[in-house]
Design a protein around this motif. Sequence first.
Motif, PDB file in Angstrom:
ATOM      1  N   THR A 264      10.764 -74.109  20.092  1.00 51.11           N
ATOM      2  CA  THR A 264      10.505 -75.475  20.540  1.00 51.11           C
ATOM      3  C   THR A 264       9.279 -75.440  21.441  1.00 51.11           C
ATOM      4  OG1 THR A 264      12.857 -76.000  20.463  1.00 51.11           O
ATOM      5  CG2 THR A 264      11.459 -77.438  21.811  1.00 51.11           C
ATOM      6  N   VAL A 265       8.186 -76.054  21.008  1.00 47.84           N
ATOM      7  CA  VAL A 265       6.941 -75.953  21.764  1.00 47.84           C
ATOM      8  C   VAL A 265       6.466 -77.329  22.236  1.00 47.84           C
ATOM      9  CG1 VAL A 265       6.234 -73.847  20.581  1.00 47.84           C
ATOM     10  CG2 VAL A 265       5.470 -76.042  19.693  1.00 47.84           C
ATOM     11  N   PHE A 266       5.793 -77.320  23.374  1.00 50.92           N
ATOM     12  CA  PHE A 266       5.199 -78.539  23.921  1.00 50.92           C
ATOM     13  C   PHE A 266       4.004 -78.119  24.765  1.00 50.92           C
ATOM     14  CE2 PHE A 266       8.612 -77.130  26.691  1.00 50.92           C
ATOM     15  CZ  PHE A 266       8.038 -77.141  27.945  1.00 50.92           C
ATOM     16  N   PRO A 267       3.060 -79.032  25.002  1.00 47.87           N
ATOM     17  CA  PRO A 267       1.858 -78.664  25.753  1.00 47.87           C
ATOM     18  C   PRO A 267       2.001 -78.895  27.246  1.00 47.87           C
ATOM     19  CG  PRO A 267       1.578 -80.853  24.845  1.00 47.87           C
ATOM     20  CD  PRO A 267       2.936 -80.375  24.395  1.00 47.87           C
TER      21      PRO A 267
ATOM     22  N   THR B 258       4.330 -66.515  15.366  1.00 47.19           N
ATOM     23  CA  THR B 258       4.801 -67.798  14.841  1.00 47.19           C
ATOM     24  C   THR B 258       3.825 -68.923  15.168  1.00 47.19           C
ATOM     25  OG1 THR B 258       7.094 -67.056  15.065  1.00 47.19           O
ATOM     26  CG2 THR B 258       6.721 -69.419  14.840  1.00 47.19           C
ATOM     27  N   LEU B 259       3.367 -68.980  16.409  1.00 49.61           N
ATOM     28  CA  LEU B 259       2.419 -70.035  16.794  1.00 49.61           C
ATOM     29  C   LEU B 259       1.134 -69.941  15.983  1.00 49.61           C
ATOM     30  CD1 LEU B 259       2.899 -69.917  20.667  1.00 49.61           C
ATOM     31  CD2 LEU B 259       3.560 -71.800  19.151  1.00 49.61           C
ATOM     32  N   SER B 260       0.694 -68.721  15.703  1.00 44.57           N
ATOM     33  CA  SER B 260      -0.581 -68.549  14.995  1.00 44.57           C
ATOM     34  C   SER B 260      -0.511 -68.976  13.537  1.00 44.57           C
ATOM     35  CB  SER B 260      -1.041 -67.092  15.083  1.00 44.57           C
ATOM     36  OG  SER B 260      -0.297 -66.248  14.221  1.00 44.57           O
ATOM     37  N   GLN B 261       0.696 -69.171  13.021  1.00 44.31           N
ATOM     38  CA  GLN B 261       0.805 -69.678  11.657  1.00 44.31           C
ATOM     39  C   GLN B 261       0.269 -71.098  11.544  1.00 44.31           C
ATOM     40  OE1 GLN B 261       4.948 -69.254  10.709  1.00 44.31           O
ATOM     41  NE2 GLN B 261       4.878 -67.025  10.720  1.00 44.31           N
TER      42      GLN B 261
END
Length: 277
Positions: free
Chosen positions: A92-95, A222-225
């Motif tokens: 779960t990502v957010f800035p 994963t993020l770099s995908q």
Amino acid sequence: MRYVYFTHQNKRVLGVRTGEGVKILGEETLESLLARGVNLSSYGKEAHGEVVTPDEQSYLPLLTRPGKIICVGLNYADHTKESPYAQPEYPTVFPRFNSSLLAHNQPIILPELSDTLDYEGELAVVLKSGGRYISQQHALDCVAGYALFNDASVREYQFLTPQWTVGKNFDETGAFGPDLVTADELPPGARGLQLETRVNGQTVQSANTDDMLFDVATLISTLSQAITLEAGDVIVTGTPAGVGFGMNPKRYLKAGDIVEVSVEQVGTLRNSVALEK
């Protein structure tokens, strides 16, 4: 090497800790060194400079304008259990935005709009390189070092919408520092390190970085995908159980509180809480 960024004689300077104090490297920022591809492990050792003792109130956020600050939520299962969310199978990502950052020993600001300010002690990863489709095998090669982060959150605004961005980005709520510890000084992926958060001396969060559901290498890969990662980007890896929102009754921060985030071998990030003026 342990890098710090602080004010000395009215100038913003970068330094490295030594046995005698902090050796001043000059006015070039960490962002600039990382963009140039400088090897931080050797650069701090080889550079010459005056050794000083920084004033405790002189620290600055380690990076003031990182290209991206990517935060990870629900990365400890015990924290997910105290939240209103199911455990996700994908990070779960957010800035976080640069305007929310503050330094070690600076006050986290309790905004006028809400009394639901909460703490979240976390480990932050600073990248020295990036790219797309980075394999887990090579992901840790992208890490410059590790730091501490308090992802202080205004819960009322976090939960106003399905997206958490507003509640995670009030000005002067993202404490970052005080040291960047180069990756060679810690276990690979900063695994096996104890993380603790204390409020007014009382331990409220305690976990091990091995408890992260998505470890550092997995997060980078994963993020770099989807996102091109770059030197100077920051990944904030998530918080364990014990936040004020999860307590009964809820225990939110108030003016005068002292919050300390510690990670074994990394150090301690200390901030007071002050009312917005």
